[in-house]
Scaffold this motif. Structure first.
Motif, mmCIF file in Angstrom:
data_model
loop_
_atom_site.group_PDB
_atom_site.id
_atom_site.type_symbol
_atom_site.label_atom_id
_atom_site.label_comp_id
_atom_site.label_asym_id
_atom_site.label_seq_id
_atom_site.Cartn_x
_atom_site.Cartn_y
_atom_site.Cartn_z
ATOM 1 N N ILE A 14 6.130 -6.017 -9.300
ATOM 2 C CA ILE A 14 7.408 -5.264 -9.777
ATOM 3 C C ILE A 14 7.722 -5.682 -11.142
ATOM 4 O O ILE A 14 7.840 -4.718 -11.964
ATOM 5 N N ASP A 15 7.553 -7.001 -11.450
ATOM 6 C CA ASP A 15 7.868 -7.387 -12.658
ATOM 7 C C ASP A 15 6.816 -6.756 -13.694
ATOM 8 O O ASP A 15 7.056 -6.452 -14.886
ATOM 9 N N ARG A 16 5.507 -6.786 -13.301
ATOM 10 C CA ARG A 16 4.382 -6.430 -13.889
ATOM 11 C C ARG A 16 4.532 -4.946 -14.564
ATOM 12 O O ARG A 16 4.147 -4.572 -15.282
ATOM 13 N N ILE A 17 4.893 -4.160 -13.229
ATOM 14 C CA ILE A 17 5.101 -2.742 -13.271
ATOM 15 C C ILE A 17 6.253 -2.609 -14.326
ATOM 16 O O ILE A 17 6.010 -1.644 -15.254
ATOM 17 N N ASN A 18 7.258 -3.281 -14.438
ATOM 18 C CA ASN A 18 8.305 -2.769 -15.266
ATOM 19 C C ASN A 18 7.917 -3.394 -16.935
ATOM 20 O O ASN A 18 8.630 -2.949 -17.691
ATOM 21 N N ASN A 19 6.893 -4.041 -17.147
ATOM 22 C CA ASN A 19 6.410 -4.415 -18.255
ATOM 23 C C ASN A 19 5.691 -2.929 -18.851
ATOM 24 O O ASN A 19 5.466 -3.136 -20.231
ATOM 25 N N LEU A 20 5.420 -2.001 -18.157
ATOM 26 C CA LEU A 20 4.718 -0.985 -18.722
ATOM 27 C C LEU A 20 5.639 -0.057 -19.209
ATOM 28 O O LEU A 20 6.699 0.029 -18.901
ATOM 29 N N HIS A 39 -1.923 7.129 -9.110
ATOM 30 C CA HIS A 39 -3.311 6.887 -8.583
ATOM 31 C C HIS A 39 -2.912 5.554 -7.355
ATOM 32 O O HIS A 39 -3.488 5.732 -6.405
ATOM 33 N N CYS A 40 -2.033 4.524 -7.816
ATOM 34 C CA CYS A 40 -1.765 3.425 -7.075
ATOM 35 C C CYS A 40 -1.011 4.001 -5.782
ATOM 36 O O CYS A 40 -1.026 3.414 -5.021
ATOM 37 N N ASN A 41 -0.173 4.950 -6.274
ATOM 38 C CA ASN A 41 1.005 5.587 -5.400
ATOM 39 C C ASN A 41 0.214 6.110 -3.944
ATOM 40 O O ASN A 41 0.540 6.074 -2.858
ATOM 41 N N VAL A 42 -1.126 6.538 -4.075
ATOM 42 C CA VAL A 42 -2.120 7.081 -3.157
ATOM 43 C C VAL A 42 -2.516 6.133 -2.050
ATOM 44 O O VAL A 42 -2.102 6.716 -0.614
ATOM 45 N N SER A 43 -2.474 5.001 -2.364
ATOM 46 C CA SER A 43 -2.784 4.215 -1.200
ATOM 47 C C SER A 43 -1.722 3.869 -0.376
ATOM 48 O O SER A 43 -1.579 3.702 1.261
ATOM 49 N N TYR A 44 -0.345 3.974 -0.840
ATOM 50 C CA TYR A 44 0.712 3.836 -0.033
ATOM 51 C C TYR A 44 1.152 5.288 0.499
ATOM 52 O O TYR A 44 2.006 5.081 1.803
ATOM 53 N N GLU A 45 0.931 6.261 0.030
ATOM 54 C CA GLU A 45 1.027 7.604 0.569
ATOM 55 C C GLU A 45 0.404 7.711 1.954
ATOM 56 O O GLU A 45 0.769 8.398 2.960
ATOM 57 N N MET A 46 -0.907 7.117 1.967
ATOM 58 C CA MET A 46 -1.686 7.232 3.074
ATOM 59 C C MET A 46 -0.971 6.684 4.078
ATOM 60 O O MET A 46 -1.242 6.840 5.463
ATOM 61 N N VAL A 47 -0.081 5.607 3.953
ATOM 62 C CA VAL A 47 0.413 4.884 4.900
ATOM 63 C C VAL A 47 1.795 5.519 5.590
ATOM 64 O O VAL A 47 2.131 5.678 6.526
ATOM 65 N N LYS A 101 9.139 4.159 -10.036
ATOM 66 C CA LYS A 101 9.853 4.182 -9.155
ATOM 67 C C LYS A 101 9.305 4.137 -7.536
ATOM 68 O O LYS A 101 9.574 3.362 -6.747
ATOM 69 N N ARG A 102 8.562 5.002 -7.494
ATOM 70 C CA ARG A 102 7.636 5.443 -6.119
ATOM 71 C C ARG A 102 7.208 4.191 -5.857
ATOM 72 O O ARG A 102 7.309 3.660 -4.847
ATOM 73 N N LEU A 103 6.211 3.749 -6.735
ATOM 74 C CA LEU A 103 5.329 2.646 -6.622
ATOM 75 C C LEU A 103 6.292 1.259 -6.009
ATOM 76 O O LEU A 103 5.724 0.584 -5.290
ATOM 77 N N ILE A 104 7.465 1.185 -6.947
ATOM 78 C CA ILE A 104 8.173 -0.125 -6.947
ATOM 79 C C ILE A 104 8.592 -0.041 -5.315
ATOM 80 O O ILE A 104 8.740 -0.995 -4.568
ATOM 81 N N GLY A 105 9.244 1.341 -5.005
ATOM 82 C CA GLY A 105 9.587 1.643 -3.502
ATOM 83 C C GLY A 105 8.878 1.113 -2.722
ATOM 84 O O GLY A 105 8.974 0.699 -1.405
ATOM 85 N N PHE A 106 7.434 1.628 -2.630
ATOM 86 C CA PHE A 106 6.454 1.337 -1.809
ATOM 87 C C PHE A 106 6.135 -0.222 -1.514
ATOM 88 O O PHE A 106 5.981 -0.678 -0.556
ATOM 89 N N PHE A 138 -4.200 -3.876 -0.684
ATOM 90 C CA PHE A 138 -3.105 -3.503 -1.680
ATOM 91 C C PHE A 138 -3.127 -4.407 -2.954
ATOM 92 O O PHE A 138 -2.958 -3.805 -3.936
ATOM 93 N N ALA A 139 -3.108 -5.703 -2.598
ATOM 94 C CA ALA A 139 -3.227 -6.496 -3.939
ATOM 95 C C ALA A 139 -4.492 -6.458 -4.834
ATOM 96 O O ALA A 139 -4.165 -6.234 -5.973
ATOM 97 N N LYS A 140 -5.673 -6.174 -4.196
ATOM 98 C CA LYS A 140 -6.707 -5.957 -5.348
ATOM 99 C C LYS A 140 -6.507 -4.705 -5.984
ATOM 100 O O LYS A 140 -6.811 -4.554 -7.301
ATOM 101 N N HIS A 141 -6.030 -3.682 -5.444
ATOM 102 C CA HIS A 141 -5.815 -2.563 -5.989
ATOM 103 C C HIS A 141 -4.618 -2.581 -7.194
ATOM 104 O O HIS A 141 -5.165 -2.272 -8.526
ATOM 105 N N LEU A 142 -3.661 -3.097 -6.796
ATOM 106 C CA LEU A 142 -2.551 -3.338 -7.821
ATOM 107 C C LEU A 142 -2.881 -4.220 -8.791
ATOM 108 O O LEU A 142 -2.731 -3.908 -10.026
ATOM 109 N N ASN A 143 -3.721 -5.430 -8.735
ATOM 110 C CA ASN A 143 -4.140 -6.410 -9.564
ATOM 111 C C ASN A 143 -5.122 -5.545 -10.556
ATOM 112 O O ASN A 143 -4.988 -5.849 -11.749
ATOM 113 N N HIS A 144 -6.108 -5.003 -9.900
ATOM 114 C CA HIS A 144 -7.215 -4.141 -10.885
ATOM 115 C C HIS A 144 -6.477 -3.080 -11.891
ATOM 116 O O HIS A 144 -6.767 -3.180 -12.994
ATOM 117 N N HIS A 145 -5.412 -2.370 -11.368
ATOM 118 C CA HIS A 145 -5.037 -1.425 -12.265
ATOM 119 C C HIS A 145 -3.856 -1.906 -13.177
ATOM 120 O O HIS A 145 -3.684 -1.658 -14.317
#
Length: 151
Positions: A14-20, A39-47, A101-106, A138-145
């Protein structure tokens, strides 16, 4: 690898996302920062919002489980400029704040549900996964992007 089910690790994402910012430029690839968040939200939308996505048919699911699953849920990081599955391609510009906000919520929801909620949970594309496999995905995808955008 970070543990998406751990509160401290989830907060780190979340801190990393908030630096964007909406002006953050990618270090590689073609996506804008708002497209990357969507794009990152898609992984969570599928869940959490599976009705938004078409499930793969039996043949496609067999191919995904046989040839793609180990690359997605394994420990090895994704390479830069690797292939993207069609359902993860975000062609249009998105609202940066909304996607952030959506990504942080997921991330928060996943952490709060915990590993036990994901152990044996059915994946859209790969069948039942262990909690560690969900974490890796989840972790690999977030770290990558997030690394793609320098945070």
């Amino acid at each position: 690898m970070e543990n998406v089910f751990d509160a401290k690790d989830a907060q780190n994402y979340i801190d990393r996302i908030n630096n964007l910012t909406p002006e953050t430029q990618g270090l590689w690839g073609k996506m804008t920062v708002d497209q990357m968040l969507a794009h990152c939200n898609v992984s969570y939308e599928m869940v959490y919002e599976p009705e938004k996505h078409k499930k793969p048919g039996a043949i496609a699911k067999f191919i995904l489980k046989t040839f793609v699953k180990s690359k997605v849920v394994g420990d090895k990081a994704y390479p830069q400029n690797g292939p993207t599955a069609p359902q993860f391609i975000v062609a249009d510009r998105k609202d940066f704040e909304e996607e952030r906000k959506r990504l942080i919520g997921f991330i928060q929801k996943t952490q709060q549900l915990g590993a036990s909620a994901f152990d044996g949970k059915e994946s859209f594309s790969f069948g039942k996964l262990k909690a560690q496999e969900w974490n890796n995905m989840f972790a690999k995808h977030l770290n990558h992007h997030l690394a793609q955008f320098g945070v």
